[in-house]
Scaffold this motif. Sequence first.
Motif, mmCIF file in Angstrom:
data_model
loop_
_atom_site.group_PDB
_atom_site.id
_atom_site.type_symbol
_atom_site.label_atom_id
_atom_site.label_comp_id
_atom_site.label_asym_id
_atom_site.label_seq_id
_atom_site.Cartn_x
_atom_site.Cartn_y
_atom_site.Cartn_z
ATOM 1 N N LEU A 105 -43.983 57.836 50.926
ATOM 2 C CA LEU A 105 -43.265 59.076 50.751
ATOM 3 C C LEU A 105 -44.010 60.060 50.660
ATOM 4 N N LEU A 106 -45.313 60.018 49.792
ATOM 5 C CA LEU A 106 -46.138 61.135 49.805
ATOM 6 C C LEU A 106 -46.705 61.357 51.360
ATOM 7 N N GLN B 53 -45.323 61.739 54.178
ATOM 8 C CA GLN B 53 -44.023 62.476 54.798
ATOM 9 C C GLN B 53 -44.070 63.834 54.304
ATOM 10 N N LEU B 54 -44.666 64.102 52.988
ATOM 11 C CA LEU B 54 -44.334 65.471 52.588
ATOM 12 C C LEU B 54 -45.302 66.599 52.883
ATOM 13 N N LYS B 55 -45.004 67.724 52.487
ATOM 14 C CA LYS B 55 -46.024 68.865 52.516
ATOM 15 C C LYS B 55 -46.752 69.020 51.447
ATOM 16 N N LEU B 56 -47.889 69.635 51.261
ATOM 17 C CA LEU B 56 -48.660 69.755 49.901
ATOM 18 C C LEU B 56 -47.796 70.600 49.103
ATOM 19 N N THR C 241 -52.020 66.695 53.013
ATOM 20 C CA THR C 241 -50.965 65.823 52.746
ATOM 21 C C THR C 241 -51.024 65.399 51.199
ATOM 22 N N PRO C 242 -49.832 65.450 50.667
ATOM 23 C CA PRO C 242 -49.815 64.770 49.121
ATOM 24 C C PRO C 242 -50.526 63.255 49.062
ATOM 25 N N LEU C 243 -50.436 62.704 50.115
ATOM 26 C CA LEU C 243 -51.024 61.340 50.195
ATOM 27 C C LEU C 243 -52.717 61.431 49.801
ATOM 28 N N GLN C 244 -53.071 62.398 51.062
ATOM 29 C CA GLN C 244 -54.718 62.716 50.921
ATOM 30 C C GLN C 244 -55.254 63.252 49.471
ATOM 31 N N LEU C 245 -54.379 64.025 49.034
ATOM 32 C CA LEU C 245 -54.432 64.695 47.646
ATOM 33 C C LEU C 245 -54.624 63.600 46.621
ATOM 34 N N ARG C 246 -53.689 62.617 46.688
ATOM 35 C CA ARG C 246 -53.570 61.361 45.807
ATOM 36 C C ARG C 246 -54.929 60.576 45.960
ATOM 37 N N VAL D 54 -58.885 71.855 36.357
ATOM 38 C CA VAL D 54 -58.226 70.849 35.704
ATOM 39 C C VAL D 54 -56.939 70.718 36.129
ATOM 40 N N VAL D 55 -56.312 71.594 36.286
ATOM 41 C CA VAL D 55 -54.727 71.805 36.702
ATOM 42 C C VAL D 55 -54.556 70.702 37.842
ATOM 43 N N VAL D 56 -55.449 70.935 39.040
ATOM 44 C CA VAL D 56 -55.276 70.474 40.125
ATOM 45 C C VAL D 56 -55.645 68.887 40.081
ATOM 46 N N GLU D 57 -56.705 68.590 39.034
ATOM 47 C CA GLU D 57 -57.201 67.338 39.008
ATOM 48 C C GLU D 57 -56.102 66.367 38.239
ATOM 49 N N ARG D 58 -55.259 66.932 37.316
ATOM 50 C CA ARG D 58 -54.212 66.254 36.885
ATOM 51 C C ARG D 58 -53.126 66.017 37.984
ATOM 52 N N ILE D 59 -52.760 66.815 38.833
ATOM 53 C CA ILE D 59 -52.033 66.767 39.759
ATOM 54 C C ILE D 59 -52.337 65.335 40.577
ATOM 55 N N VAL D 60 -53.771 65.318 41.014
ATOM 56 C CA VAL D 60 -54.230 64.126 41.671
ATOM 57 C C VAL D 60 -53.941 62.823 40.806
ATOM 58 N N LEU D 61 -54.201 62.868 39.566
ATOM 59 C CA LEU D 61 -53.955 61.767 38.698
ATOM 60 C C LEU D 61 -52.646 61.404 38.585
ATOM 61 N N GLU D 62 -51.956 62.422 38.478
ATOM 62 C CA GLU D 62 -50.354 62.099 38.262
ATOM 63 C C GLU D 62 -49.933 61.581 39.582
ATOM 64 N N LEU D 63 -50.246 61.912 40.608
ATOM 65 C CA LEU D 63 -49.833 61.623 42.069
ATOM 66 C C LEU D 63 -50.132 60.025 42.129
ATOM 67 N N ARG D 64 -51.138 59.712 41.488
ATOM 68 C CA ARG D 64 -51.702 58.087 41.429
ATOM 69 C C ARG D 64 -50.804 57.196 40.507
ATOM 70 N N GLY D 65 -49.822 57.859 39.777
ATOM 71 C CA GLY D 65 -49.185 57.123 38.815
ATOM 72 C C GLY D 65 -49.873 57.131 37.677
ATOM 73 N N GLN D 66 -50.740 57.906 37.152
ATOM 74 C CA GLN D 66 -51.526 58.052 36.053
ATOM 75 C C GLN D 66 -51.086 59.366 35.140
ATOM 76 N N SER D 67 -50.236 58.942 34.090
ATOM 77 C CA SER D 67 -49.570 59.834 33.493
ATOM 78 C C SER D 67 -50.446 61.047 32.842
#
Length: 432
Positions: A186-187, A189-192, A213-218, A231-244
Amino acid sequence: MGRDRSCCACAVTECFALVDCNNFYASCERVFQPNLRGRPVVILSNNDGCVIARSNEAKALGIEMGAPWHQHKQPFEKQGVIVRSSNYTLYGNMSARVMKTLRQFSPNLEVYSIDEAFLSFDGFDGRMESHAREVRARVYQWTGIPVSIGIAPTKTLAKIANRAAKKNPASGGVQILMDSAEQEALLDQLKLEDVWGIAKRLSRRLGEIGITTPLQLRQADAPFIRERFGVVVERIVLELRGQSCLELDEVPSNRKSLVSSRSFGRSIHSLQEMREAVSTYASRACEKMRRQNLATANLIVFIETNPFRTQDQHYRASQSIQLPLASSDTGRITTAALSALDAVWKPGYSFKKAGVMLLDLVSATHVTSTLFDVPDSVSSQSRMKAMDALNRRFGRDTVILGSSGVKPKWSLRREMLSPCYSTDWRELVRVG
DNA sequence: TCTGGGGTCCTAGGACCC
DNA sequence: TCTGGGGTCCTAGGACCC
């Protein structure tokens, strides 16, 4: 800090459900006017300036969010688009009904915005989908509002899942995104900009280093992202990986600021008119503040010319002003706001917008038994912290000099109090 | 000539959200 | 002619202190 589960094979995966009302404002209008169903509906901002909500049918016609209505009015009205001015009281009431319904399913709920809530779906393994469908059906039955539900191991992925639930009719309004491979598919197929927390600027900056792409960010290197984007964007990376990293925030904290502002239907040239507008905003802000039992000693007045009139020079200015003591008194705050206005006023300009912001809000506790004095030399923020600390320590019946509901003689009494010389609340002078 | 360094507070502004 | 309103958090840099 979020609990770190990534290192432990036996860790229980967290599970968030994001419940989001579909086209909320338009749906609210439809509840009370069922004949609007199936028709293109748009809701307009103040002064009917721009589009702030659209039904699916209106979206299908190509009506953009935020579009200035005067530019689109004629063609769209010809196509049968139904227009409503916004009615925030109605939307607020409908929102409360939706949230109340959701709370019956799970007390572990975070009301994220007027039309969204995160629910904990921990422990629903295997029954997640049926549970979500039940939530969805009951909200519709009890409130008339259709919702979509996205379920995932992090809030950021739940947002993504919710979006998929909305976009894909086959989902029936519920999308589960617990599986890593499905997440990646899914990631990809999406835009950042479809990712919660990534907007135009960040998207452009990420693009500059080859992340598009969001997949590349992950898959990006988290420490590098932290160094480069914070830190904000780092958190997004981890969250995209499934790490809450973002926990469910069930207890809403007191708000820290509030604003009352408006764009004018026509431009304002005279200081007198602007003073009237600013007075109105100041008293409206004070009403909001008192309703929540808050007080402030720090406010900002801002005025702005029309930024869309490129032929004119754009002027925007703000002035902050400190009150000696926290207050929610309309008279006191209006007086302060007007003196701030005088400081930013520029004759010869046409102003299109103005507002009053109240900052550093603290709980306004009445003077009853204990009084503390805080000298004027103490900065506003330290003063607020001290007052908050005092309130927490001594409970509701402690003091705050000059705050809302203070007895009228406070100023007199204050004269009688000895000053203190520390910003540390423990050293504040106890005088009552 | 050589001109500390770490911590905190404060403010303004950027960026994002709904 | 006519382009919303209301929030939060983070960062950078200067002031200030010891």
